[in-house]
Design an enzyme around this catalytic site. Structure first.
Site, short mmCIF file in Angstrom:
data_model
loop_
_atom_site.label_atom_id
_atom_site.label_comp_id
_atom_site.label_asym_id
_atom_site.label_seq_id
_atom_site.Cartn_x
_atom_site.Cartn_y
_atom_site.Cartn_z
N HIS A 25 0.81 -1.22 0.00
CA HIS A 25 0.00 0.00 0.00
C HIS A 25 0.84 1.26 0.00
O HIS A 25 0.31 2.35 0.18
CB HIS A 25 -0.95 0.01 1.21
CG HIS A 25 -2.06 -0.97 1.06
ND1 HIS A 25 -2.97 -1.22 2.05
CD2 HIS A 25 -2.42 -1.78 0.02
CE1 HIS A 25 -3.82 -2.13 1.66
NE2 HIS A 25 -3.51 -2.49 0.42
N ILE A 64 0.83 6.90 0.35
CA ILE A 64 0.26 5.76 1.07
C ILE A 64 -1.20 5.64 0.71
O ILE A 64 -1.93 6.65 0.71
CB ILE A 64 0.39 5.96 2.60
CG1 ILE A 64 1.85 6.24 2.97
CG2 ILE A 64 -0.13 4.73 3.34
CD1 ILE A 64 2.00 6.96 4.28
N CYS A 65 -1.60 4.43 0.39
CA CYS A 65 -3.02 4.19 0.10
C CYS A 65 -3.67 3.67 1.38
O CYS A 65 -3.66 2.48 1.66
CB CYS A 65 -3.16 3.17 -1.04
SG CYS A 65 -4.86 2.72 -1.39
N ALA A 66 -4.19 4.59 2.22
CA ALA A 66 -4.84 4.20 3.47
C ALA A 66 -6.10 5.03 3.64
O ALA A 66 -6.06 6.25 3.48
CB ALA A 66 -3.90 4.41 4.66
#
Ligand SMILES: [Zn+2]
Ligand SMILES: [Zn+2]
Ligand SMILES: [Zn+2]
Ligand SMILES: [Zn+2]
Ligand SMILES: [Zn+2]
Ligand SMILES: [Zn+2]
Ligand SMILES: [Zn+2]
Lengths: 477, 153
Positions: B85, B92-94
Site C-alpha cells: 500500500h 500511502i493508500c490508506a
C-alpha cells in the site's frame, strides 16, 4: 471567537474532540449524544455528513445546544485575559471575559475618541493620549499648535514681533488681532453704514464725522423702526406657520371627505340634507342646496309609497295552485320582524310607510309577480337602508326555506299521484292485452277449422286478412 | 490571529512534548504548523526489522476538519518502505488518510495506524500499479483518489 488560555486543567469530558479545547457554544447530536463546539461540528459537517467520532450519519438538523450543565461548566472555567502577552494579568470566568475586553481591560486597543486621530491606543493610555491633543499657543507667534507638533513648529515660527501694516507700530503676534480693533489708522466705515451712510475713513476721523453724519442724527428713529420691523417679521413668521398648518389640515380634511363620499356612494347627498342647519359657503363644490333638498325629499316619499321595498314582494313567488295545500303560516309573522331603527329624521316616516305597504301587499301578491326587486330607498339613512336590506335577506331566506319545504311536499304528492295513475294505466293495459289475446285465440280457432274444411285448394290470400295486415309495411294496428 | 489549525496543532505538540510518543515513533521536526516529520520503526517481529522510515505530515488551514497530507519521505539513510500500500514515491493508500479521515483523529493516531499497517505486512512488494501511479502522481497525495480495496493489510 477568541481562543482562551485556561488556568486550571480542564476535565477531558469538557474538551471538544475536534479542536481539543474546552467547548465553545457546545452542541450535542440528537442521534448519538456526542458533544462538539458549534463551529467545529458545523465545519466538519460541511465536509462529511457523519459524526466525527462514530461515523454515524449526521446532519445539521440533528444538532441542538448542549444541556445547561455542560454550558455552564465550560462558561465558568477560569481563563487568562487574551491580552496577557501585552501585560494584563486579569483572570476571570470565560463567560465574563468579553465584558472585560470590551469595558475594562487596560491593555485592549481602542480607537482614539478624537475623530481626526486614527491612532489605536491602549485603554490605560487613553487619558494621557487625550492630553496630547489639547491645543496650546506658541509663545512666540501666538499660533495654535498641538504639543505633539511643538518641535516641528519651532523651525517654522515666524518670530515674536510683527509690524501693524496701518499704523506701523510694533506689536506681538498674539496681539495682532486685538490691535486691529483699536488701530487708529485703519480704514473703517461709518457706524451707520447699514442705514445707508457711505462715509469711509480712518478710525481717528470717525468721531468727527459722526457729529455731521445725518444718519447719526436720526439714529433713534432707525432703532424704533428696526424694532417694529423685527416685531412684524416675527409675527409674519408665526402667521405663516399657522397658515401652513391649516392648509395641511384642510388638505387632510379634503382627502377624508373624498374618502367618505366614495364610501357613502348615493347616500352622500342625503347625509347633507340630514343636517340642514349646516350652512356651507356657496363656493364649495356641493351641487345640492338645502332649499332644493326638501323638495326632492317629498318626491322620494311618494316614490316609496308606490314601490314596495324588497321583502314585500317575496311571498309572490308562491304558485297559486299549491296555495290551498298550505295555510299561510309564516306570512303573518313577517310584520312582527324588527323594523329598521327609527332615525330621528323625516326618513322614519318613509321607512315605516315602506313596511306598511309590505303587509298590505300580502293580498296583492299576484299583481307584482314580475316586480320582484324594489329599488333601493335612497331617502332613508344608510344605517336604515342597511338594516332594511338585512331584514329583507332574513325574510327572503325564511321564505326560500318554506318554499323549499312546500316544493318538497308538493313534489312528493305529485309523484304519489302519478304513480297511482301509472298503476291504474298498467291495470287497464293488462285488461286490454287479455282481451286481444282472447280475440286472437278465437280467430285462430276459426281459421284452422276453415283450412280443414277446404284441404284440396290453395289457400287464398284473402283468407288470412289478419296475418297479412300484421306483417305488412303499412300496418295500422 | 492564530488559526484553528495552529491552535489544535500546538495542543497536539504540547501533548507529544509532555507525554512523549508511543514506542517506535519519534518527533523529528515540528518547527512550524505546516510540516512535521516523524521517524517510524516497527517494533517486534516483522518484515521491517531494523528499518527506520521518515513520515511527513503537511497541514493546511482546514486541519483537523480536512485530513493532513501524509507520506513517507526519503532522508539520509532511510528509504521508502516496500509495502503493497506504499508507492515508491512515498504515497500511502490508506483510507483513514482519505475518505475515512475524522477530525477527532490526531497526528499520533495516524502514526500508530501506519505503524501497525507495516507490522501486519506479510509480503514485501510494491502496489501492482506502482510504476503507472508514480509516473503521473501529484506532489500532494491528498490529490489522489485511491481505491481502498484491500482490507487485509
Ligand atoms: Zn456520534
Ligand atoms: Zn471544538
Ligand atoms: Zn485584560
Ligand atoms: Zn488621538
Ligand atoms: Zn511660533
Ligand atoms: Zn495699527
Ligand atoms: Zn456717517
Amino acid at each position: 471567537m477568541a481562543t482562551y488560555n485556561y488556568i486550571d486543567p480542564v476535565n477531558a469530558n469538557l474538551v471538544c474532540c475536534i479542536c481539543r479545547m474546552p467547548f465553545i457554544y457546545p452542541y450535542t447530536t440528537t442521534t448519538c449524544a456526542h458533544t462538539f463546539c458549534r463551529d467545529c461540528i458545523t465545519k466538519s459537517l460541511e465536509t462529511t455528513s457523519q459524526c466525527p467520532i462514530d461515523r454515524l450519519p449526521l446532519r445539521e438538523a440533528n444538532l441542538q445546544p448542549a444541556g445547561p450543565i455542560i454550558r455552564s461548566l465550560v462558561d465558568e472555567l477560569l481563563v487568562e485575559c487574551v491580552n496577557r502577552h501585552l501585560g494584563c494579568m486579569h483572570t476571570c470566568q470565560r463567560q465574563l471575559m468579553p465584558v472585560h475586553i470590551s469595558n475594562s481591560c487596560p491593555f485592549e486597543s481602542i480607537p482614539c475618541p478624537d475623530q481626526d486621530c486614527k491612532e489605536m491606543i491602549f485603554r490605560k493610555d487613553a487619558n494621557q493620549h487625550r492630553d496630547s491633543h489639547k491645543t496650546m499657543l506658541c509663545n512666540k507667534c501666538g499660533e495654535d499648535i498641538q504639543s505633539i507638533g511643538l518641535k516641528a513648529h519651532g523651525s517654522a515660527c515666524s518670530g515674536r514681533f510683527t509690524t501693524c501694516e496701518f499704523c506701523e507700530s510694533e506689536l506681538e503676534h498674539s496681539m495682532q488681532a486685538s490691535h486691529l480693533v483699536v488701530c487708529q489708522e485703519i480704514t473703517v466705515a461709518c457706524t451707520h453704514d447699514i442705514d445707508g451712510c457711505a462715509w469711509e475713513g480712518k478710525r481717528s476721523e470717525l468721531s468727527a464725522h459722526l457729529t455731521s453724519c445725518a444718519y447719526h442724527a436720526i439714529s433713534g428713529f432707525f432703532a424704533i423702526n428696526k424694532a417694529r420691523i423685527t416685531a412684524l417679521e416675527d409675527e409674519n413668521a408665526v402667521l405663516k406657520r399657522r397658515v401652513d398648518t391649516l392648509e395641511a389640515l384642510l388638505r387632510m380634511a379634503g382627502c377624508e371627505l373624498q374618502a367618505a363620499k366614495i364610501a357613502l356612494g348615493p347616500w352622500y347627498h342625503y347625509s347633507l340634507n340630514l343636517h340642514p342647519q349646516l350652512h356651507l359657503p356657496t363656493e364649495l363644490p356641493f351641487d345640492l342646496q338645502p332649499s332644493s333638498a326638501s323638495t326632492s325629499q317629498n318626491g322620494s316619499d311618494e316614490q316609496v309609497g308606490d314601490n314596495p321595498v324588497g321583502p314585500s314582494s317575496v311571498p309572490s313567488e308562491h304558485p297559486d295552485i299549491l296555495a290551498s295545500f298550505f295555510p299561510n303560516e309564516d306570512l303573518p309573522d313577517l310584520p312582527r320582524l324588527p323594523a329598521p331603527p327609527r332615525v330621528p329624521s323625516i326618513s322614519s316616516t318613509t321607512s315605516s310607510q315602506g313596511w306598511e305597504s309590505f303587509t298590505v301587499n300580502n293580498t296583492g301578491i299576484r299583481q307584482n309577480l314580475h316586480n320582484a326587486v324594489a329599488p333601493l330607498n335612497l331617502s332613508t339613512t344608510l344605517e336604515g337602508s342597511l338594516e332594511a336590506l338585512r331584514q329583507s335577506i332574513v325574510t327572503i331566506s325564511t321564505s326560500l326555506d318554506s318554499l323549499g319545504r312546500r316544493n318538497d311536499i308538493a313534489l312528493t304528492n305529485e309523484t304519489f299521484r302519478i304513480n297511482e295513475e301509472i298503476m291504474s294505466l298498467k291495470a287497464n293495459m293488462h285488461g286490454l292485452r287479455m282481451q286481444v289475446h282472447a280475440i286472437l285465440m278465437d280467430r285462430n280457432a276459426q281459421v284452422i277449422r276453415r283450412v280443414q274444411d277446404s284441404q284440396d285448394g290453395w289457400p287464398a290470400p284473402q283468407r288470412f286478412p289478419g296475418s297479412i295486415q300484421s306483417s305488412g309495411p303499412g300496418t295500422k294496428l | 490571529m492564530t488559526s484553528i489549525s495552529s491552535r489544535r496543532l500546538s495542543k497536539e505538540l504540547m501533548e507529544i512534548q509532555n507525554g512523549g510518543c508511543p514506542v517506535g515513533i519519534d518527533l523529528e521536526k515540528a518547527d512550524d504548523f505546516q510540516c512535521w516529520r516523524f521517524s517510524l520503526e516497527v517494533m517486534g517481529e516483522s518484515l521491517y526489522q531494523n528499518e527506520k522510515f521518515t513520515l511527513q505530515f503537511r497541514f493546511d488551514q482546514q486541519y483537523p476538519i480536512s485530513s493532513p497530507a501524509v507520506q513517507f519521505v526519503q532522508t539520509e539513510g532511510r528509504q521508502i518502505p516496500v509495502h503493497p500500500h506504499v508507492y515508491s514515491n512515498g504515497h500511502i493508500c490508506a483510507s483513514i488518510l482519505g475518505n475515512e479521515w475524522s477530525p477527532v483523529l490526531s497526528v499520533i493516531a495516524v502514526c500508530v495506524t501506519l505503524q501497525s499497517m507495516l507490522a501486519s505486512c506479510r509480503e514485501k512488494r510494491r502496489p501492482i500499479d506502482n510504476d503507472r501511479y508514480v509516473k503521473h502522481a501529484p506532489d500532494n497525495p491528498k490529490k489522489t483518489q485511491f481505491q481502498y480495496d484491500d482490507d487485509t493489510v
